[in-house]
Motif scaffolding. Structure first.
Motif, short mmCIF file in Angstrom:
data_model
loop_
_atom_site.label_atom_id
_atom_site.label_comp_id
_atom_site.label_asym_id
_atom_site.label_seq_id
_atom_site.Cartn_x
_atom_site.Cartn_y
_atom_site.Cartn_z
N TRP A 1 0.85 -1.28 0.00
CA TRP A 1 0.11 0.10 0.19
C TRP A 1 0.91 1.43 -0.03
CZ3 TRP A 1 -3.51 -2.53 4.30
CH2 TRP A 1 -4.42 -3.18 3.64
N LYS A 2 2.06 1.21 0.73
CA LYS A 2 2.87 2.39 0.90
C LYS A 2 3.47 2.75 -0.57
CE LYS A 2 4.32 2.23 5.65
NZ LYS A 2 5.52 1.94 6.51
N ALA B 1 0.66 4.17 -2.47
CA ALA B 1 0.25 5.40 -2.16
C ALA B 1 1.17 6.28 -2.89
CB ALA B 1 0.18 5.50 -0.57
N GLU B 2 2.66 6.00 -2.78
CA GLU B 2 3.46 6.86 -3.34
C GLU B 2 3.45 7.19 -4.68
OE1 GLU B 2 7.10 4.86 -2.62
OE2 GLU B 2 6.98 5.28 -0.16
N GLY C 1 -5.14 6.78 -4.27
CA GLY C 1 -6.02 7.03 -3.27
C GLY C 1 -6.69 5.95 -2.33
N MET D 1 -3.96 5.04 0.10
CA MET D 1 -3.71 5.95 0.99
C MET D 1 -4.87 5.84 2.13
SD MET D 1 -3.54 9.41 -1.43
CE MET D 1 -2.06 9.55 -2.49
N TYR D 2 -6.07 5.61 1.84
CA TYR D 2 -7.20 5.50 2.86
C TYR D 2 -6.69 4.06 3.49
CZ TYR D 2 -11.44 3.20 4.69
OH TYR D 2 -12.48 2.65 5.42
N LEU E 1 -6.06 16.26 4.81
CA LEU E 1 -5.72 15.04 3.99
C LEU E 1 -6.97 15.16 2.92
CD1 LEU E 1 -4.35 12.61 6.24
CD2 LEU E 1 -3.00 13.81 4.41
N LYS F 1 -6.20 15.71 -0.98
CA LYS F 1 -5.46 14.70 -1.39
C LYS F 1 -5.93 13.62 -1.88
CE LYS F 1 -0.87 12.49 -0.94
NZ LYS F 1 0.31 12.43 0.09
N LEU F 2 -6.84 12.82 -0.72
CA LEU F 2 -7.38 11.75 -0.88
C LEU F 2 -8.71 11.78 -2.17
CD1 LEU F 2 -7.52 9.14 0.81
CD2 LEU F 2 -6.30 11.13 1.71
N ASN G 1 -7.10 11.78 -5.57
CA ASN G 1 -6.45 10.34 -5.94
C ASN G 1 -7.60 9.39 -6.00
OD1 ASN G 1 -3.41 11.11 -6.56
ND2 ASN G 1 -3.83 11.95 -4.63
#
Length: 345
Positions: A121-122, A125-126, A130, A133-134, A158, A161-162, A165
């Protein structure tokens, strides 16, 4: 470039293009509630090593009672690098999962997948995913998420951003929001509802209902009903009817059990395996021993409702949504796999 080289390059590229388009088509079919049809689309893709297709194959197998096969598909997907499959196979070892499907379905679950899922997930997310990220906010909380007030402030920060994405489940999830940042949540849910997001519409319905703003609440569901939205139609049969009765809004015909049943059956026509629209759930009834049948009565007006009238309501409901399809809005963050036994939104 020779014609032969062109053919070779095309042969190399086309399968991937074709698979990508087919995976997207499979997810579209899945969201129409056609799980068996979607399963047949995902299966050949998974057999060709597509880890994402293997994950969705597992989900459609799960939804069509092929639970043993689902475990094998999840393992194949996890081994292929899909973090959503990894998280599912981590079972109750995931921080927010207290009851998983692993135990009673015999899936090959293991604690080893927790860290691997988070790392996956990391990475996503990078790259601007989105949903990932969640997932990190949900399953891998940062230190600041344990500090009251400050966390609500950070969630609000946040939000943009969420949203950009497409991490929309962040806004569906009540656990990230309170009266301190509710305005920010409403701002984005309204944007989502404006673009036809049925889950956002019913979330707004309940927020405005809690805030004692019935007209605002009703407007979001009614807009969704006009668009033949699956989630709005069902909420119209329950929450909308309740609110209209409570505040005496609309005509009597708009507040009856017959109208509620119409909305529910319209939703049922879009997705038969969804909500329960049994007649006994909407009407008072008694068993008539003389005719060996039930007699039904409208809960609001008290009038008798005949079988012929009920069939007429069902016919009108089917006609109302004719040509439309359900949009279940299923993705990796809204399916049951993500929360174990918890239902999707």
């Amino acid at each position: 470039m020779s014609f032969l080289k062109v053919l070779m390059i095309t042969a190399c590229i086309f399968p991937f293009v074709s698979r990508s388009e087919t995976l997207e088509k499979g997810i579209d079919v899945l969201n129409q509630g056609q799980f068996k049809k979607a399963r047949e689309i995902f299966k050949p893709l998974a057999e060709h090593g597509d880890a994402n297709a293997a994950y969705w194959l597992a989900y459609t197998q799960f939804k069509t009672s092929s639970t043993l096969e689902a475990g094998s598909s999840l393992l194949k997907s996890a081994e292929g690098g899909n973090p959503w499959a990894m998280a599912t196979l981590a079972g109750i070892h995931m921080p927010k999962v207290d009851r998983s499907f692993c135990g009673y379905l015999g899936w090959p679950c293991d604690e080893q997948w927790v860290d691997k899922a988070i790392e996956g997930w990391k990475k996503l997310a990078e790259e601007g995913d989105g949903k990932a990220m969640y997932a990190l906010l949900y399953h891998d909380p940062s230190w600041w998420q344990y500090i009251p007030i400050y966390r609500e402030y950070r969630y609000g920060e946040l939000a943009e951003k969420l949203y950009k994405n497409k991490g929309f489940t962040f806004f569906y999830d009540n656990s990230f929001w309170s009266f301190l940042n509710e305005d920010k949540r409403i701002e984005y849910l309204e944007k989502m509802a404006l673009h036809g997001d049925g889950i956002a519409s019913y979330k707004l319905f309940y927020i405005f209902d809690d805030n004692k703003e019935p007209q605002e609440a009703i407007s979001y569901i009614e807009n969704g009903v006009e668009e033949k939205n699956y989630y709005s139609l069902y909420r119209a049969s329950t929450g909308l009817m309740r609110l209209k009765r409570k505040y005496d809004i609309g005509s009597e015909d708009e507040r009856t059990s017959k109208r509620a049943y119409f909305y529910c059956y319209a939703a049922h026509s879009l997705f038969e395996k969804g909500y329960d629209c049994s007649v006994s759930g909407f009407f008072d009834f008694e068993y008539d021993r003389d005719i060996e049948m039930h007699r039904y009565y409208d809960k609001i007006t008290g009038e008798r409702v005949t079988e012929e009238q009920l069939e007429n309501i069902r016919d009108k409901a089917r006609e109302y949504v004719s040509g439309y399809y359900a949009d279940l809005q299923l993705d990796e963050t809204t399916v049951e796999f993500f929360r174990g036994f918890y239902k999707n939104f």
